[in-house]
Each structure stands twice: as C-alpha cells, then as structure tokens.
Scaffold this motif. Structure first.
Motif, PDB file in Angstrom:
ATOM      1  N   GLY A  77       1.773  12.158  -7.960  1.00  0.00           N
ATOM      2  CA  GLY A  77       1.451  11.754  -9.196  1.00  0.00           C
ATOM      3  C   GLY A  77       1.299  11.048 -10.395  1.00  0.00           C
ATOM      4  O   GLY A  77       1.223  11.738 -11.036  1.00  0.00           O
ATOM      5  N   SER A 114       1.187  -0.772   0.588  1.00  0.00           N
ATOM      6  CA  SER A 114       0.027   0.010   0.093  1.00  0.00           C
ATOM      7  C   SER A 114       0.695   0.782  -0.036  1.00  0.00           C
ATOM      8  O   SER A 114       0.534   2.152  -0.751  1.00  0.00           O
ATOM      9  CB  SER A 114      -0.398   0.170   1.476  1.00  0.00           C
ATOM     10  N   HIS A 122      -0.212  -2.059  -8.234  1.00  0.00           N
ATOM     11  CA  HIS A 122      -0.765  -3.236  -7.187  1.00  0.00           C
ATOM     12  C   HIS A 122      -0.400  -4.879  -7.321  1.00  0.00           C
ATOM     13  O   HIS A 122      -0.770  -5.119  -8.061  1.00  0.00           O
ATOM     14  CB  HIS A 122      -1.374  -2.601  -5.851  1.00  0.00           C
ATOM     15  N   ASP A 159       0.447   7.341 -11.798  1.00  0.00           N
ATOM     16  CA  ASP A 159      -0.081   5.687 -11.783  1.00  0.00           C
ATOM     17  C   ASP A 159       0.318   4.583 -10.884  1.00  0.00           C
ATOM     18  O   ASP A 159       1.526   4.833 -10.860  1.00  0.00           O
ATOM     19  CB  ASP A 159      -0.849   5.203 -12.748  1.00  0.00           C
ATOM     20  N   ALA A 160      -1.146   3.888 -10.505  1.00  0.00           N
ATOM     21  CA  ALA A 160      -0.416   2.930  -9.690  1.00  0.00           C
ATOM     22  C   ALA A 160      -0.420   1.209  -9.837  1.00  0.00           C
ATOM     23  O   ALA A 160      -2.066   1.405 -10.228  1.00  0.00           O
ATOM     24  CB  ALA A 160      -0.153   3.524  -8.312  1.00  0.00           C
ATOM     25  N   VAL A 177       1.412   1.991  -3.716  1.00  0.00           N
ATOM     26  CA  VAL A 177       0.198   2.930  -4.003  1.00  0.00           C
ATOM     27  C   VAL A 177       0.197   4.116  -3.666  1.00  0.00           C
ATOM     28  O   VAL A 177       0.047   5.236  -4.482  1.00  0.00           O
ATOM     29  CB  VAL A 177      -0.752   2.342  -3.740  1.00  0.00           C
ATOM     30  N   GLY A 178       0.650   4.655  -2.243  1.00  0.00           N
ATOM     31  CA  GLY A 178       0.371   5.754  -2.206  1.00  0.00           C
ATOM     32  C   GLY A 178       1.165   6.383  -2.587  1.00  0.00           C
ATOM     33  O   GLY A 178       1.390   7.950  -2.663  1.00  0.00           O
ATOM     34  N   GLY A 204      -4.878  -0.168  -6.355  1.00  0.00           N
ATOM     35  CA  GLY A 204      -4.100   0.740  -7.132  1.00  0.00           C
ATOM     36  C   GLY A 204      -5.196   1.157  -8.082  1.00  0.00           C
ATOM     37  O   GLY A 204      -6.383   1.084  -8.650  1.00  0.00           O
ATOM     38  N   ASP A 205      -4.562   1.778  -9.337  1.00  0.00           N
ATOM     39  CA  ASP A 205      -5.175   1.876 -10.413  1.00  0.00           C
ATOM     40  C   ASP A 205      -5.752   0.244 -11.457  1.00  0.00           C
ATOM     41  O   ASP A 205      -6.329   0.671 -11.919  1.00  0.00           O
ATOM     42  CB  ASP A 205      -4.170   2.811 -11.210  1.00  0.00           C
ATOM     43  N   ALA A 220       2.960   6.399  -5.281  1.00  0.00           N
ATOM     44  CA  ALA A 220       3.035   6.611  -6.650  1.00  0.00           C
ATOM     45  C   ALA A 220       1.928   7.802  -7.000  1.00  0.00           C
ATOM     46  O   ALA A 220       1.928   9.356  -7.560  1.00  0.00           O
ATOM     47  CB  ALA A 220       2.568   5.798  -7.166  1.00  0.00           C
ATOM     48  N   TRP A 221       0.410   7.894  -6.175  1.00  0.00           N
ATOM     49  CA  TRP A 221      -0.560   8.643  -6.245  1.00  0.00           C
ATOM     50  C   TRP A 221       0.072   9.980  -5.658  1.00  0.00           C
ATOM     51  O   TRP A 221      -0.481  11.110  -6.283  1.00  0.00           O
ATOM     52  CB  TRP A 221      -1.811   8.070  -5.201  1.00  0.00           C
ATOM     53  N   ASN A 222       0.876   9.952  -3.958  1.00  0.00           N
ATOM     54  CA  ASN A 222       1.656  11.243  -4.136  1.00  0.00           C
ATOM     55  C   ASN A 222       1.934  11.918  -4.593  1.00  0.00           C
ATOM     56  O   ASN A 222       2.170  13.220  -4.986  1.00  0.00           O
ATOM     57  CB  ASN A 222       1.927  11.381  -2.824  1.00  0.00           C
TER      58      ASN A 222
END
Length: 209
Positions: free
Chosen positions: A178, A168, A183, A180-181, A171-172, A198-199, A174-176
């Motif tokens: 900007g 996790s 998993h 795509d994530a 994923v976090g 994730g995406d 990646a999103w933080n």
C-alpha cells in the motif's frame, strides 16, 4: 516531492550502493567452478541485478538449481572484500538528510549487508534494517515491508510512505504493502530488457528534489 512522505523505505544494492564489476566477475567465476558451469558477463549481470525479475526463476530457466547456486554463491562471498568493493552513489546522500523515519529492506544477507553499511558509512541513516530471509519473505511479498513499517511505528496509522528500489520486486513490494514506489533505474530499460513502471521512475535521486 520528498516532503510528501511521512516515512521512507529503501532497497540497498543497485539503489544506494553498487559493487565494482571486478568483484562481481570474480565471484561468478568461483561459483561457476563450484557448479561446473561458466557464467557469461551477461548472465552474471542478470543475476546480480535481478534484471529479469525473480533470480530463482531465471536460474531454473538456465537449468541451475537455485538452492545449489545460492549455497555456492554465499560460500564464495567474502564480507570484507565485498564491503571494500562497494561504493555509495553520490545522489543517495540525500537519504542521510531525511527528517522522517527511514527503513532499509534488502535481499542482501545480513553477514554481507552489515559490513557494507559500515564501510560506506550509512548505517546510522536507518532506524530499522531488515535483511530478507525465507522466514521474513522476499520482495515483492509485502511481509518484509510491513515488518519494517511496524518496527518504525508507521503501520496502519494513515501515514504516507514510499519505497525506493532498483528492481521490479521493489515496486511490487511497495504496491502490495500500500505504498508509493520509486523505481531507481540506474541501468536503463535497454540493459534491463524491459521497462519497470513505478509511481515515479528516476535515474538519480537528484531528480526528486
């Protein structure tokens, strides 16, 4: 789907490679001896794979000082033995064929990561390798991801990127940052105890082709 991205970032342990269980069990036995506390198989799996998210938070919940744990843990890890106990997931071999900038962002410390990368023969897959420290920050903090993006020359230029990892925190991060994530859920939500979204969520990189 692979061609959608201009650059790729990847996690290492649990994503591209894994370690034979015997090695993990022996390390936790020795760490337990140092700390005066035995770790069950379940606890060793939880910490090794970061199944509950923050390892430090989990250690505190068990009444273990994280600093003492990691001091003992790193003292008991032998880089060469760790490398020899590590294997590459076959489906991860596609990373070596990517025609795009590729970076590695791992919590594995440099004194362990470098022998592993050499042993499994994937060091040349990566244009940039970053082993997280207190100075760089730890995923899901975006700073180590952004640092690798800057070194790859893909920061703030509109390029579409993705980060693939098994936790996790990946994923976090990646999103933080900007991105795509993806998993890579090699263990499954049954063993993890929860579902990480994730995406994309895959059991194998083969599903991305």
């Amino acid at each position: 789907m692979v061609s959608e991205y201009d650059f790729w970032l990847l996690d290492l342990d649990g994503t591209l490679v894994d370690v034979e269980w015997r090695y993990t069990r022996e390390v936790f036995d020795r760490v337990g001896d140092r700390l005066g506390r035995r770790f069950t198989d379940e606890e060793a799996e939880i910490v090794w794979h970061g199944l509950t998210g923050s390892r430090d938070r989990q250690l505190r919940q068990w009444g273990i000082d994280p600093e003492a744990f990691w001091t003992a843990f790193h003292a008991e890890e032998d880089p060469l033995v760790r490398a020899e106990s590590t294997y590459l997931h076959e489906d991860a071999e596609f990373v070596g064929t990517l025609d795009a900038p590729v970076g590695l962002v791992t919590h594995c410390q440099a004194f362990l990561a470098e022998p592993v990368l050499e042993h499994v023969g994937i060091r040349d897959w990566f244009d940039v390798v970053l082993c997280c420290t207190e100075e760089t920050g730890w995923k899901p903090d975006p700073r180590p991801v952004e640092s690798v993006m800057a070194d790859l020359g893909v920061a703030h230029n509109g390029h579409a990127g993705v980060l693939a990892g098994d936790g996790s925190c990946d994923v976090g991060a990646a999103w933080n940052a900007g991105l795509d994530a993806i998993h890579v859920d090699r263990l499954g939500p049954e063993q993890r105890g929860h579902c990480v979204l994730g995406d994309y969520r895959v059991k194998s990189f083969d599903e991305l082709r």
